[in-house]
Enzyme design. Structure first.
Site, PDB file in Angstrom:
ATOM      1  CB  ALA A   7      -0.923  -0.003   1.216  1.00  0.00           C
ATOM      2  CB  THR A  10       0.314   6.854  -6.054  1.00  0.00           C
ATOM      3  OG1 THR A  10       1.175   7.957  -5.773  1.00  0.00           O
ATOM      4  CG2 THR A  10      -0.585   7.196  -7.232  1.00  0.00           C
ATOM      5  NE  ARG A  11      -0.383   3.003  -9.543  1.00  0.00           N
ATOM      6  CZ  ARG A  11       0.363   4.055  -9.905  1.00  0.00           C
ATOM      7  NH1 ARG A  11       1.605   4.148  -9.452  1.00  0.00           N
ATOM      8  NH2 ARG A  11      -0.115   4.984 -10.690  1.00  0.00           N
ATOM      9  N   GLY A 107      11.073   3.449   6.509  1.00  0.00           N
ATOM     10  CA  GLY A 107       9.813   3.084   5.879  1.00  0.00           C
ATOM     11  C   GLY A 107       9.752   1.593   5.590  1.00  0.00           C
ATOM     12  CG  ASP A 109       7.975   2.137   1.362  1.00  0.00           C
ATOM     13  OD1 ASP A 109       8.557   2.460   2.426  1.00  0.00           O
ATOM     14  OD2 ASP A 109       7.654   2.987   0.502  1.00  0.00           O
ATOM     15  NE  ARG A 110      14.244   4.505   2.495  1.00  0.00           N
ATOM     16  CZ  ARG A 110      14.909   5.353   3.293  1.00  0.00           C
ATOM     17  NH1 ARG A 110      14.256   6.103   4.168  1.00  0.00           N
ATOM     18  NH2 ARG A 110      16.231   5.434   3.217  1.00  0.00           N
ATOM     19  CB  THR A 133       4.643   9.524  -4.117  1.00  0.00           C
ATOM     20  OG1 THR A 133       3.582   8.767  -4.718  1.00  0.00           O
ATOM     21  CG2 THR A 133       4.106  10.849  -3.638  1.00  0.00           C
TER      22      THR A 133
END
Length: 255
Positions: A7, A10-11, A107, A109-110, A133
Site C-alpha cells: 500500500a 498513490t496505489r 519506511g 516499503d524501503r 511519489t
C-alpha cells in the site's frame, strides 16, 4: 494461500506468490498480480473473493485511513479469523541488517525493497533507487548491511511543486521524456530540470559509493523509473514489484 499487499502513497499493489517458486527467482513468481488506486480499494472485494487466502502480509506507508479501509475489505472477504501481518521495519530480517539509528523509523516499503533485492542479487553491494511519489536511494553492502539512504521529492512532485509555488509557471499534466536538456519551452524546461535533479541525485550516490565503498549494482524501480533510466550514464537494472518480492521473501522466514 498467501496474499501480499504493498500500500503505497498513490496505489495499492497486491500479489499471490507461487508456493513452489524458488525464492531467488524473478520469473513466474506470481500466480496473481494486480493494483488499484486508493479511490478504488472497494473494488478489491470482487477481485479477492475467489481466492482461498489464509494469510496476508501488508506493507502500508499510506497512513491510517488506507490501513483501516484495507482491513475492512480483508475482513469482509476472508473473515475475521484471517491472519494479517502489518509488516514493519526491524533491526534484522531475512538477511538485511537495518542500521537506522531507530530501525522502526525506516519506511517499511524501503525495508521490504532491501530484502527483495538482496534475495535477487545475493552477496552483491547494491544501490536501490525507488522512483515513486518520493524518490529514495538506499545502499546495501554485500553482507546485507543497510548503510543508509536519501529521500527527495519524486519526479511528479518536483514538477507539481513548481506550479503550486510559483505564479507564472504552468502545471505539468504529464511527465514525458525530453530530447534535449536545453529546452526551448517552459514545460520542457521544467521536465528537463526535474529529470536532471532525479538522475543527478541517484548518480551522485553511485559516485560517492564507488569512492567510499567500491562498486555496486544499481537497481531502479518505481512508477517514474522508466522515464528516468534513459538519461542514466551508469549501468542499472530496471525492476518491478520489489516491495512485493521483499514481503514474499520475509514471509517465508516467518511461516
Amino acid at each position: 494461500m498467501l496474499l501480499l499487499i504493498d500500500a503505497g502513497n498513490t496505489r495499492i499493489k497486491w500479489a499471490v506468490p507461487s508456493a513452489d517458486i524458488a525464492m531467488n527467482t524473478r520469473e513466474d513468481r506470481w500466480v496473481h498480480l494486480g493494483q488499484v488506486t486508493h479511490a478504488d480499494i472497494d473494488r478489491l472485494d470482487v477481485v479477492w473473493k475467489r481466492l482461498p487466502i489464509k494469510r496476508v502480509v501488508v506493507a502500508n506507508v499510506a497512513g491510517k485511513v488506507v490501513r483501516e479501509k484495507l482491513q475492512a475489505v480483508l475482513m469482509r472477504v476472508f473473515g475475521a479469523g484471517l491472519a494479517i501481518e502489518w509488516f514493519v521495519s526491524t533491526a534484522v530480517r531475512a538477511g538485511v541488517h537495518n542500521r537506522y539509528k531507530n530501525p522502526a523509523q525506516l519506511g517499511c516499503d524501503r525495508f521490504a525493497t532491501l530484502i527483495g533485492v538482496r534475495a535477487l542479487f545475493p552477496d552483491q553491494a547494491l544501490i536501490v533507487a525507488t522512483c515513486g511519489t518520493a524518490t529514495t536511494v538506499d545502499t546495501l553492502t554485500a553482507e546485507g548491511e543497510f548503510i543508509g539512504g536519501m529521500i527527495l521529492p519524486g519526479l511528479g512532485m518536483m514538477a507539481t511543486s513548481l506550479a503550486v509555488n510559483t505564479a507564472q509557471l504552468p502545471k505539468i499534466e504529464a511527465i514525458h521524456q525530453v530530447v534535449s536538456p536545453f529546452a526551448d519551452n517552459t514545460i520542457d524546461a521544467i521536465v528537463s530540470g526535474c529529470i536532471a535533479a532525479q538522475v543527478g541525485a541517484i548518480e551522485r550516490v553511485i559516485a560517492i559509493h564507488q569512492t567510499t565503498y567500491g562498486a555496486a549494482q544499481c537497481i531502479v524501480a518505481g512508477g517514474a523509473a522508466s522515464i528516468l533510466v534513459p538519461y542514466f550514464t551508469q549501468p542499472y537494472v530496471l525492476m518491478d514489484n520489489v516491495v512485493l518480492t521483499g514481503l514474499h521473501v520475509a514471509s517465508a522466514g516467518s511461516m
